[in-house]
Design a protein around this motif. Structure first.
Motif, mmCIF file in Angstrom:
data_model
loop_
_atom_site.group_PDB
_atom_site.id
_atom_site.type_symbol
_atom_site.label_atom_id
_atom_site.label_comp_id
_atom_site.label_asym_id
_atom_site.label_seq_id
_atom_site.Cartn_x
_atom_site.Cartn_y
_atom_site.Cartn_z
ATOM 1 N N GLY A 1 -1.145 3.604 2.861
ATOM 2 C CA GLY A 1 -2.048 4.423 3.627
ATOM 3 C C GLY A 1 -3.110 3.832 4.277
ATOM 4 O O GLY A 1 -3.636 4.326 5.327
ATOM 5 N N LYS A 2 -3.339 2.456 3.982
ATOM 6 C CA LYS A 2 -4.410 1.583 4.702
ATOM 7 C C LYS A 2 -3.678 1.013 5.951
ATOM 8 O O LYS A 2 -4.347 1.013 7.102
ATOM 9 N N PHE A 3 -2.596 0.451 6.006
ATOM 10 C CA PHE A 3 -1.948 -0.431 6.919
ATOM 11 C C PHE A 3 -1.075 0.492 7.662
ATOM 12 O O PHE A 3 0.074 0.383 7.397
ATOM 13 N N MET A 4 -1.495 1.339 8.508
ATOM 14 C CA MET A 4 -0.486 2.167 9.106
ATOM 15 C C MET A 4 0.675 1.416 9.839
ATOM 16 O O MET A 4 1.720 2.116 9.981
ATOM 17 N N GLY A 5 0.425 0.371 10.465
ATOM 18 C CA GLY A 5 1.241 -0.378 11.174
ATOM 19 C C GLY A 5 2.368 -0.844 10.393
ATOM 20 O O GLY A 5 3.547 -1.024 10.789
ATOM 21 N N ASN A 6 2.231 -0.893 8.873
ATOM 22 C CA ASN A 6 3.396 -1.192 8.206
ATOM 23 C C ASN A 6 4.140 -0.233 7.530
ATOM 24 O O ASN A 6 5.357 -0.340 6.955
ATOM 25 N N ARG A 7 3.945 0.993 8.038
ATOM 26 C CA ARG A 7 4.513 2.252 7.575
ATOM 27 C C ARG A 7 6.113 2.395 7.904
ATOM 28 O O ARG A 7 6.980 2.636 6.818
ATOM 29 N N PRO A 8 6.551 2.174 9.338
ATOM 30 C CA PRO A 8 7.810 2.146 9.520
ATOM 31 C C PRO A 8 8.625 1.186 8.560
ATOM 32 O O PRO A 8 9.853 1.315 8.167
ATOM 33 N N PHE A 9 8.120 -0.007 8.534
ATOM 34 C CA PHE A 9 8.492 -1.157 8.032
ATOM 35 C C PHE A 9 8.964 -0.726 6.468
ATOM 36 O O PHE A 9 10.014 -0.980 5.747
ATOM 37 N N ILE A 10 7.907 -0.217 5.722
ATOM 38 C CA ILE A 10 8.026 0.118 4.306
ATOM 39 C C ILE A 10 9.002 1.327 4.093
ATOM 40 O O ILE A 10 9.857 1.045 3.080
ATOM 41 N N ARG A 11 9.245 2.017 5.049
ATOM 42 C CA ARG A 11 10.132 3.156 4.842
ATOM 43 C C ARG A 11 11.655 2.558 4.978
ATOM 44 O O ARG A 11 12.614 2.739 4.345
ATOM 45 N N LYS A 12 11.833 1.524 6.077
ATOM 46 C CA LYS A 12 13.126 1.017 6.383
ATOM 47 C C LYS A 12 13.426 0.113 5.182
ATOM 48 O O LYS A 12 14.548 0.102 4.600
ATOM 49 N N ALA A 13 12.621 -0.601 4.539
ATOM 50 C CA ALA A 13 12.751 -1.454 3.546
ATOM 51 C C ALA A 13 13.221 -0.822 2.149
ATOM 52 O O ALA A 13 13.984 -1.035 1.555
ATOM 53 N N VAL A 14 12.349 0.363 2.012
ATOM 54 C CA VAL A 14 12.712 1.255 0.986
ATOM 55 C C VAL A 14 14.150 1.786 0.896
ATOM 56 O O VAL A 14 14.832 1.828 0.053
ATOM 57 N N SER A 15 14.541 2.413 2.316
ATOM 58 C CA SER A 15 15.705 2.535 2.258
ATOM 59 C C SER A 15 16.812 1.598 2.060
ATOM 60 O O SER A 15 17.816 2.091 1.411
ATOM 61 N N ASN A 16 16.712 0.641 2.493
ATOM 62 C CA ASN A 16 17.591 -0.563 2.183
ATOM 63 C C ASN A 16 17.653 -0.926 0.440
ATOM 64 O O ASN A 16 19.007 -1.253 0.181
ATOM 65 N N ILE A 17 16.640 -0.695 -0.253
ATOM 66 C CA ILE A 17 16.743 -0.879 -1.635
ATOM 67 C C ILE A 17 17.780 0.076 -2.106
ATOM 68 O O ILE A 17 18.241 0.022 -2.960
#
Length: 484
Positions: A213-229
């Protein structure tokens, strides 16, 4: 609060600062006269001036904070509770004081303070789990066992509380903090979701949600990393402790997606979420998975057909408990589907439901029959009865004739009556077709039985050993091989 935090440390720093009069009360109370200042008539800037005191207090505040953070960078072994007990308790007290200070901060944290905090989080949290804890045993085999509790949790809990306060504090500038809460930090944080301790996974769930919610620049990376998990879990590992918590985080994330959905979000549904139905441990996270999928359908109802086709692709064949869970999720999806999407997938869907109706496991058959209690689904079935009833009726008739469970038999008769009341002529036509098909099937079975009986009769002499092979005549001389 900062004055209470730095306490005597900042006061000593002020007293020992250069030009501070060596700690003399007189020098501190009475500024220098022009004569004492070299006769220039203009006094020099004194450390006791408002700007000097503020700068010194700011430096001492930062130094004291970083000093305490550095104390918390020491990692202890918690396998032996009696080892280094005073040091462990001292570190815990320092951590708790840091939690209070960040929570009650009145001034922004400097970049040096942020860097020190993020480094301390990594030192304490990022670790390799013991192999004996991270076993590859399936959840279905260990669901009765007691959960694992990390012996260092009473210490890690304070670190997680400090991390949460750090992320949510309005005095932490996200533009500056993002230099340190970067992709590497988030990736290592996601690795911790495989922890065996449910308390740690619960804290990670909250922290990840706040970071997203706070670090919006990290959102695409978080979605991609969770997808990889999710990809690794489905195709390689087949065991991960934090799938349910990750799905719970993404349930709230998906609810915040803007309409219309982006193509990358639809790909996340098709390539990451729907394949999660494949593992045999799906029961451990199915409620969270169903919630995420229904959030997608509420955003874009056309995705219901995609979800149903995915369910049919991964439908269990030999696992009755998993099949019952799929039927429950299917009902939730069908409650959100519109008529156009329903008509696109109703033929393969009701072929699968008909197979479930004839399941020898009575709970599967009963759960499939209960779909007709859903008013929305029954309304769509009635509008498309010319296609659906001929598919389902043979399964109902077989249940009425041969199913062993009385409860399944009773519900089957109720569903048949519902079809009869819906369209009597159609039901009679289906019944007539079923009789013809049964007669054909019976005749085919009889022909097959006769063919096998004839084959057995023809093969019986050979099998019984009654057939005799002709012996060579004694008058015929044996053939002797010649040597050349």
């Amino acid at each position: 609060m900062w004055k209470q935090f730095i306490g005597k440390l900042s006061w000593k720093s002020l007293k020992s600062s250069p030009g501070g009069g060596g700690g003399s009360p007189t020098a501190k109370s009475h500024p220098m006269s022009p004569r004492e200042n070299g006769g220039s008539g203009k006094p020099n800037a004194s450390p006791t001036s408002p700007s000097g005191v503020a700068a010194a207090e700011g430096r001492s505040r930062e130094d004291a904070f970083i000093q305490k953070v550095n104390i918390c960078c020491t990692v202890y072994d918690f396998a032996d509770r009696g080892k280094d007990s005073p040091e462990k308790e001292r570190k815990r007290q320092v951590l708790m004081s840091l939690v209070d200070c960040i929570g009650a901060a009145e001034e922004p944290l400097t970049e040096a303070m942020m860097s020190a905090c993020v480094h301390m989080f990594g030192v304490n949290l990022f670790r390799v789990f013991p192999p004996k804890v991270r076993s590859g045993t399936a959840a279905s085999e260990t669901e009765e066992d007691d959960p694992f509790f990390d012996p260092s949790w009473y210490h890690l809990q304070v670190v997680y509380e400090l991390l949460l306060r750090f992320v949510t504090s309005p005095f932490v500038d996200p533009k500056v903090a993002r230099k340190y809460v970067d992709s590497s930090f988030v990736s290592k944080l996601l690795d911790l979701f495989d922890s065996d301790d449910p308390r740690e996974r619960d804290c990670l769930k909250t922290v990840l949600h706040r970071i997203y919610g706070k670090f919006m620049g990290n959102r695409p990376f978080i979605r991609k990393a969770v997808s990889n998990i999710f990809y690794r879990f489905v195709s390689e590992a087949d065991h991960h402790n934090g799938i349910a918590e990750l799905l719970e985080v993404f349930g709230s994330v998906i609810s915040g997606f803007a309409k219309p959905l982006k193509e990358e979000h639809k790909l996340f549904l098709w390539k990451a979420l729907i394949p999660l139905h494949k593992p045999k441990t799906v029961g451990g996270y199915l409620p969270q998975l169903t919630y995420c999928i229904t959030q997608f359908i509420e955003k874009e109802p056309k995705l219901a057909g995609t979800v149903i086709r995915g369910l049919l692709k991964y439908w269990p064949i030999t696992n009755s408990q998993k099949e019952m869970m799929f039927l429950g999720e299917l009902e939730e999806v069908l409650e959100l589907i519109d008529m156009a999407e329903f008509q696109k997938c109703m033929v393969p869907l009701f072929r699968r439901i008909a197979t479930c109706l004839n399941s020898s496991h009575f709970q599967v058959a009963e759960r499939a029959l209960f779909l007709w209690n859903n008013e929305h689904l029954f309304d769509m079935i009635s509008q498309n009865r010319q296609v659906i009833v001929p598919i389902v009726y043979p399964a109902l008739e077989r249940n009425a004739r041969w199913h062993w469970n009385q409860s399944v038999l009773n519900v089957t008769m109720n569903v048949r009556k519902m079809f009869f009341d819906m369209d009597e002529r159609l039901l009679l036509a289906c019944q007539s077709n079923f009789q013809l098909e049964e007669e054909k099937r019976t005749a085919a079975e009889e022909r097959r039985r006769l063919v096998w009986k004839q084959l057995e009769r023809n093969a019986q002499p050979v099998v019984a050993g009654s057939a005799s092979f002709p012996q060579p005549s004694s008058s015929v001389p044996p053939v002797v091989p010649t040597v050349t």
